[in-house]
Design a protein around this motif. Structure first.
Motif, PDB file in Angstrom:
ATOM      1  N   LEU A   1      39.947  35.668  31.504  1.00 13.46           N
ATOM      2  CA  LEU A   1      39.241  35.159  32.180  1.00 13.46           C
ATOM      3  C   LEU A   1      37.564  35.588  31.751  1.00 13.46           C
ATOM      4  O   LEU A   1      37.497  36.743  31.385  1.00 13.46           O
ATOM      5  CB  LEU A   1      39.384  35.870  33.684  1.00 13.46           C
ATOM      6  CG  LEU A   1      38.616  35.377  34.834  1.00 13.46           C
ATOM      7  CD1 LEU A   1      39.073  33.833  35.282  1.00 13.46           C
ATOM      8  CD2 LEU A   1      39.066  36.289  36.090  1.00 13.46           C
ATOM      9  N   ARG A   2      36.772  34.704  31.788  1.00 10.73           N
ATOM     10  CA  ARG A   2      35.462  34.828  31.667  1.00 10.73           C
ATOM     11  C   ARG A   2      34.784  35.881  32.605  1.00 10.73           C
ATOM     12  O   ARG A   2      35.086  36.115  33.805  1.00 10.73           O
ATOM     13  CB  ARG A   2      34.569  33.354  32.032  1.00 10.73           C
ATOM     14  CG  ARG A   2      33.285  33.649  31.264  1.00 10.73           C
ATOM     15  CD  ARG A   2      32.627  31.857  31.012  1.00 10.73           C
ATOM     16  NE  ARG A   2      32.472  31.479  32.336  1.00 10.73           N
ATOM     17  CZ  ARG A   2      31.224  31.544  32.959  1.00 10.73           C
ATOM     18  NH1 ARG A   2      30.013  31.881  32.466  1.00 10.73           N
ATOM     19  NH2 ARG A   2      31.262  31.004  34.148  1.00 10.73           N
ATOM     20  N   LEU A   3      34.191  36.649  31.935  1.00 16.39           N
ATOM     21  CA  LEU A   3      33.816  37.873  32.562  1.00 16.39           C
ATOM     22  C   LEU A   3      32.779  37.449  33.834  1.00 16.39           C
ATOM     23  O   LEU A   3      32.963  38.159  35.283  1.00 16.39           O
ATOM     24  CB  LEU A   3      32.907  38.808  31.816  1.00 16.39           C
ATOM     25  CG  LEU A   3      32.329  39.945  32.430  1.00 16.39           C
ATOM     26  CD1 LEU A   3      33.144  41.085  32.868  1.00 16.39           C
ATOM     27  CD2 LEU A   3      31.444  40.887  31.332  1.00 16.39           C
ATOM     28  N   GLN A   4      31.810  36.505  33.755  1.00 13.32           N
ATOM     29  CA  GLN A   4      31.175  36.173  34.772  1.00 13.32           C
ATOM     30  C   GLN A   4      31.888  35.577  35.976  1.00 13.32           C
ATOM     31  O   GLN A   4      31.837  35.753  37.287  1.00 13.32           O
ATOM     32  CB  GLN A   4      30.179  34.899  34.288  1.00 13.32           C
ATOM     33  CG  GLN A   4      29.266  34.485  35.560  1.00 13.32           C
ATOM     34  CD  GLN A   4      28.422  35.541  36.042  1.00 13.32           C
ATOM     35  OE1 GLN A   4      27.986  36.448  35.501  1.00 13.32           O
ATOM     36  NE2 GLN A   4      28.335  35.393  37.418  1.00 13.32           N
ATOM     37  N   ASP A   5      33.247  34.894  35.623  1.00  9.41           N
ATOM     38  CA  ASP A   5      34.116  34.475  36.707  1.00  9.41           C
ATOM     39  C   ASP A   5      34.834  35.744  37.435  1.00  9.41           C
ATOM     40  O   ASP A   5      35.119  35.506  38.852  1.00  9.41           O
ATOM     41  CB  ASP A   5      35.162  33.583  35.821  1.00  9.41           C
ATOM     42  CG  ASP A   5      34.344  32.117  35.483  1.00  9.41           C
ATOM     43  OD1 ASP A   5      33.532  31.801  36.184  1.00  9.41           O
ATOM     44  OD2 ASP A   5      35.084  31.526  34.422  1.00  9.41           O
ATOM     45  N   PHE A   6      35.132  36.551  36.597  1.00  5.17           N
ATOM     46  CA  PHE A   6      35.649  37.824  37.275  1.00  5.17           C
ATOM     47  C   PHE A   6      34.814  38.579  38.259  1.00  5.17           C
ATOM     48  O   PHE A   6      35.127  38.690  39.231  1.00  5.17           O
ATOM     49  CB  PHE A   6      35.733  38.896  36.126  1.00  5.17           C
ATOM     50  CG  PHE A   6      36.435  40.089  36.785  1.00  5.17           C
ATOM     51  CD1 PHE A   6      37.812  40.235  37.320  1.00  5.17           C
ATOM     52  CD2 PHE A   6      35.788  41.169  36.793  1.00  5.17           C
ATOM     53  CE1 PHE A   6      38.106  41.445  37.623  1.00  5.17           C
ATOM     54  CE2 PHE A   6      36.064  42.391  37.103  1.00  5.17           C
ATOM     55  CZ  PHE A   6      37.333  42.658  37.668  1.00  5.17           C
ATOM     56  N   LYS A   7      33.411  38.464  37.918  1.00  4.76           N
ATOM     57  CA  LYS A   7      32.575  39.015  39.014  1.00  4.76           C
ATOM     58  C   LYS A   7      32.229  38.205  40.078  1.00  4.76           C
ATOM     59  O   LYS A   7      32.067  38.608  41.356  1.00  4.76           O
ATOM     60  CB  LYS A   7      31.155  39.067  38.105  1.00  4.76           C
ATOM     61  CG  LYS A   7      31.084  40.318  37.099  1.00  4.76           C
ATOM     62  CD  LYS A   7      29.552  39.953  36.066  1.00  4.76           C
ATOM     63  CE  LYS A   7      28.738  40.294  36.834  1.00  4.76           C
ATOM     64  NZ  LYS A   7      27.252  40.639  36.019  1.00  4.76           N
ATOM     65  N   GLU A   8      32.297  36.741  40.016  1.00  2.00           N
ATOM     66  CA  GLU A   8      32.429  35.929  41.214  1.00  2.00           C
ATOM     67  C   GLU A   8      33.605  35.982  42.102  1.00  2.00           C
ATOM     68  O   GLU A   8      33.452  35.652  43.032  1.00  2.00           O
ATOM     69  CB  GLU A   8      32.113  34.410  40.515  1.00  2.00           C
ATOM     70  CG  GLU A   8      30.606  34.446  39.987  1.00  2.00           C
ATOM     71  CD  GLU A   8      30.426  33.043  39.303  1.00  2.00           C
ATOM     72  OE1 GLU A   8      31.489  32.192  39.397  1.00  2.00           O
ATOM     73  OE2 GLU A   8      29.381  32.758  38.762  1.00  2.00           O
TER      74      GLU A   8
END
Length: 270
Positions: A246-253
């Protein structure tokens, strides 16, 4: 067998917790960048997130697959992350002889799915006094994981990571989550390895990243206590398991949305 596992001492919050990090240590700088983001999310949302990364990947489709920096350098990086960011840290162990050194650097020892029946490895992990996360083998029924749990001891979680192994495809049987919860331990759902296509990428594993979050939501509904994600700033450039990371930014969101869903389901259950 009903085995009641105590709460892990490094978990300070109630409710859903997370395990997240890169598949394997690519560099110290990359791991520190990911850990910094994870620590920030943990602090802002007041949730427990465990940093994970492998210092060595013994099971690769091809002999040319990237396997990490090795034990000496890798464990130093993981220990530095634990000290710098005050995060619990998890890593894989593949052989009994690796357990003692790894246990000095991390908080949780993870038993890979292919090794979930290895008695000597499980017993060595138990003897280390560390928490143990045992991944359910793709070839194992959820009911049979009680025997792995007996070997690993009470300080143990079980992880569902997809089953029906073969033909470059995994399918998740979500009934495994409530079945394994009956053993009295926390059950983790590995959302990223569950979308993996093992050996389906011309000498490496492939995967379908778009299905990670839908499966994570289903796991919450099935009663998972924790969610496991391999995350990377640029998954398409990852040296290992990029297609199912998973893209790190997507994880944060997505973390706040997953927490909201968990709350709604908990309220409905009550």
């Amino acid at each position: 067998m009903t085995q009641i596992s105590p709460k892990a001492p490094f978990l300070s919050q109630k409710g859903l917790f997370f395990i997240a990090g890169p598949c394997v240590i690519e560099s110290r700088d990359l791991c520190f960048a990911i850990a910094e983001n994870i620590a920030e999310i943990s602090s802002q949302l007041k949730i427990d997130i465990i940093f994970k990364a492998s210092y060595y990947k013994a099971n690769r489709t091809s002999a040319s697959g990237f396997r990490g920096p090795g034990k000496q350098e890798g464990l130093k990086i993981l220990e530095s992350i634990r000290e710098t960011f005050k995060l619990p840290v998890l890593t894989d162990v593949h052989e009994s002889v690796d357990v003692s050194e790894a246990a000095q650097a991390v908080d949780i020892l993870q038993i890979p799915a292919f090794l979930c029946r290895q008695t000597g490895l499980l017993e060595a992990a138990k003897a280390s006094g560390k928490w143990v996360n045992v991944k359910k083998g793709q070839f194992m029924s959820p009911g049979d994981m009680k025997f792995s749990l007996e070997k690993a001891g009470k300080n143990c979680w079980l992880t569902e990571r997809g089953t029906f192994f073969g033909y470059n495809k995994l399918v998740v049987d979500f009934t495994s989550i409530p079945i394994m919860k009956q053993f009295g331990c926390d059950v983790v759902f590995d959302a990223t390895h569950s979308v993996q296509n093992p050996g389906g990428g011309q000498g490496c594993s492939s995967g379908n990243r778009e299905m990670i979050i839908p499966l994570a939501r289903a796991a919450i509904a099935a009663g998972a206590d924790a969610l496991f994600f391999e995350v990377h700033p640029s998954p398409d450039k990852a040296l290992c398991d990029g297609p199912n990371s998973l893209r790190l930014q997507d994880f944060k969101e997505q973390v706040p949305r997953l927490l909201e869903l968990a709350g709604l389901i908990q309220n409905a259950a009550n």
